[in-house]
Scaffold this motif. Structure first.
Motif, PDB file in Angstrom:
ATOM      1  N   LYS A 245      48.145 -11.194 -13.673  1.00  0.00           N
ATOM      2  CA  LYS A 245      49.040 -11.648 -13.162  1.00  0.00           C
ATOM      3  C   LYS A 245      49.185 -12.171 -11.764  1.00  0.00           C
ATOM      4  O   LYS A 245      48.305 -12.063 -10.753  1.00  0.00           O
ATOM      5  CB  LYS A 245      50.380 -10.577 -12.696  1.00  0.00           C
ATOM      6  CG  LYS A 245      51.694 -10.865 -12.405  1.00  0.00           C
ATOM      7  CD  LYS A 245      52.537  -9.529 -12.417  1.00  0.00           C
ATOM      8  CE  LYS A 245      53.963 -10.088 -12.026  1.00  0.00           C
ATOM      9  NZ  LYS A 245      54.691 -10.663 -13.422  1.00  0.00           N
TER      10      LYS A 245
ATOM     11  N   ALA B  58      54.328 -12.135  -9.320  1.00  0.00           N
ATOM     12  CA  ALA B  58      54.887 -11.375  -8.347  1.00  0.00           C
ATOM     13  C   ALA B  58      55.035 -12.204  -6.995  1.00  0.00           C
ATOM     14  O   ALA B  58      54.305 -12.904  -6.912  1.00  0.00           O
ATOM     15  CB  ALA B  58      53.816 -10.267  -8.358  1.00  0.00           C
TER      16      ALA B  58
ATOM     17  N   THR C 226      57.071  -7.344  -3.162  1.00  0.00           N
ATOM     18  CA  THR C 226      56.688  -6.544  -2.136  1.00  0.00           C
ATOM     19  C   THR C 226      56.781  -7.353  -0.862  1.00  0.00           C
ATOM     20  O   THR C 226      57.272  -8.221  -0.828  1.00  0.00           O
ATOM     21  CB  THR C 226      55.132  -6.298  -2.214  1.00  0.00           C
ATOM     22  OG1 THR C 226      54.467  -7.381  -2.303  1.00  0.00           O
ATOM     23  CG2 THR C 226      54.914  -5.331  -3.556  1.00  0.00           C
TER      24      THR C 226
ATOM     25  N   THR D 158      59.003  -9.313  -9.386  1.00  0.00           N
ATOM     26  CA  THR D 158      58.464  -7.923  -8.816  1.00  0.00           C
ATOM     27  C   THR D 158      58.162  -8.479  -7.463  1.00  0.00           C
ATOM     28  O   THR D 158      57.611  -9.516  -7.106  1.00  0.00           O
ATOM     29  CB  THR D 158      57.029  -7.712  -9.378  1.00  0.00           C
ATOM     30  OG1 THR D 158      57.166  -7.173 -10.786  1.00  0.00           O
ATOM     31  CG2 THR D 158      56.435  -6.437  -8.488  1.00  0.00           C
TER      32      THR D 158
ATOM     33  N   SER E 264      65.704  -9.198  -7.159  1.00  0.00           N
ATOM     34  CA  SER E 264      66.219  -8.097  -8.007  1.00  0.00           C
ATOM     35  C   SER E 264      67.004  -8.522  -9.370  1.00  0.00           C
ATOM     36  O   SER E 264      66.993  -8.325 -10.208  1.00  0.00           O
ATOM     37  CB  SER E 264      67.151  -6.891  -7.007  1.00  0.00           C
ATOM     38  OG  SER E 264      67.731  -6.107  -8.179  1.00  0.00           O
TER      39      SER E 264
END
Length: 278
Positions: A2, A34, A92, A90, A85
């Motif tokens: 990914k 991500a 962080t 994903t 969201s």
């Protein structure tokens, strides 16, 4: 494996707007990446003395500026979290602090841990441009610049600016996730800006990409009296390009960035998303 993209968010002295969040998430989603959002807050060294504290209340002003920077960072992180969201990306997050002169360098250092750097630019935000330059020349990763206030849309038509150089070849390799997902690819070469390493170099690259299973065409254009950065972007927009891929020319000497003409042109007047590799 990914992909992981790093979004650098400026807070001082000019902060990114919350609009940067939706564009960054949209870009990450399009390549299945991500997203890591890093906010760089300002950390101003206390250089006050008794006189400055008495006359100017310098420590209080420093605390006020730092608090404003942290508040902007919190707003930006909340905006990115909301968009991620909703977009099922994903996410962080990270918050760091650096002195004013080193905020771009701090962002570049964090970007080295990811596959792709994202930077939102606005014409009236020199802080974002400083961040973009620091990341482009210091991260060792491809940097995707995008207009902060304009929806990026679907990057289904990728335009490659090709002059046969090392940095252009690096950019094409770094653009692979976008090229593989593009419905259309156009290779353009500017033939009146500088000597090129041969004839029909754009078509040669196009042929190689076709062998790899991509839909590609090539074209030679002239800059005329336009800057090289303007010529590339204007042609890309004219033919419906959604992403421009090009090499990032320039280097840094004692923190003074020396930019190539094309790189300077797109940083000064960004008109569409541009993937730069150095």
């Amino acid at each position: 494996m990914k992909l992981m993209a790093c979004l650098a968010l400026a807070t001082y002295p000019e902060a990114n707007t919350a609009k940067v969040a939706s564009n960054a998430v949209a870009l990450a989603r399009q390549v299945g990446a991500a997203l890591h959002a890093v906010v760089v807050d300002v950390d101003i060294p206390d250089v006050s003395n008794a006189l400055s504290s008495y006359l100017l209340d310098l420590p209080s002003k420093i605390r006020e500026v730092e608090a404003t920077s942290r508040k902007c960072g919190k707003i930006l992180l909340e905006a990115v979290a909301k968009e991620a969201s909703q977009g099922a990306v994903t996410l962080t997050q990270q918050e760091i602090a650096a002195p004013p002169a080193l905020m771009g360098d701090a962002a570049a250092e964090q970007s080295r841990y990811f596959d792709l750097s994202l930077v939102g630019l606005a014409a009236d935000n020199p802080t974002a441009r400083m961040t973009a330059e620091a990341i482009l020349f210091g991260a060792g990763r491809p940097t995707l610049l995008f207009p902060e206030a304009t929806d990026v849309g679907v990057l289904d038509h990728v335009v490659i600016a090709w002059d046969g150089s090392r940095v252009a070849a690096r950019a094409v390799a770094d653009a692979r996730p976008f090229l593989e997902r593009a419905a259309r690819i156009t290779v353009i070469s500017v033939v009146d800006e500088k000597p090129l390493p041969g004839k029909d170099i754009g078509e040669r690259l196009a042929e190689g990409l076709r062998v790899r299973g991509l839909t590609v065409e090539s074209a030679a254009i002239r800059a005329g009296d336009r800057s090289i950065g303007a010529a590339l972007q204007e042609h890309a927009v004219k033919i419906g390009g959604k992403l421009l891929v090009m090499g990032g020319y320039g280097h840094s000497r004692v923190r003074d960035f020396v930019l190539g003409g094309a790189t300077e042109g797109v940083l000064a007047d960004l008109r569409l998303p541009i993937l730069l590799s150095h």
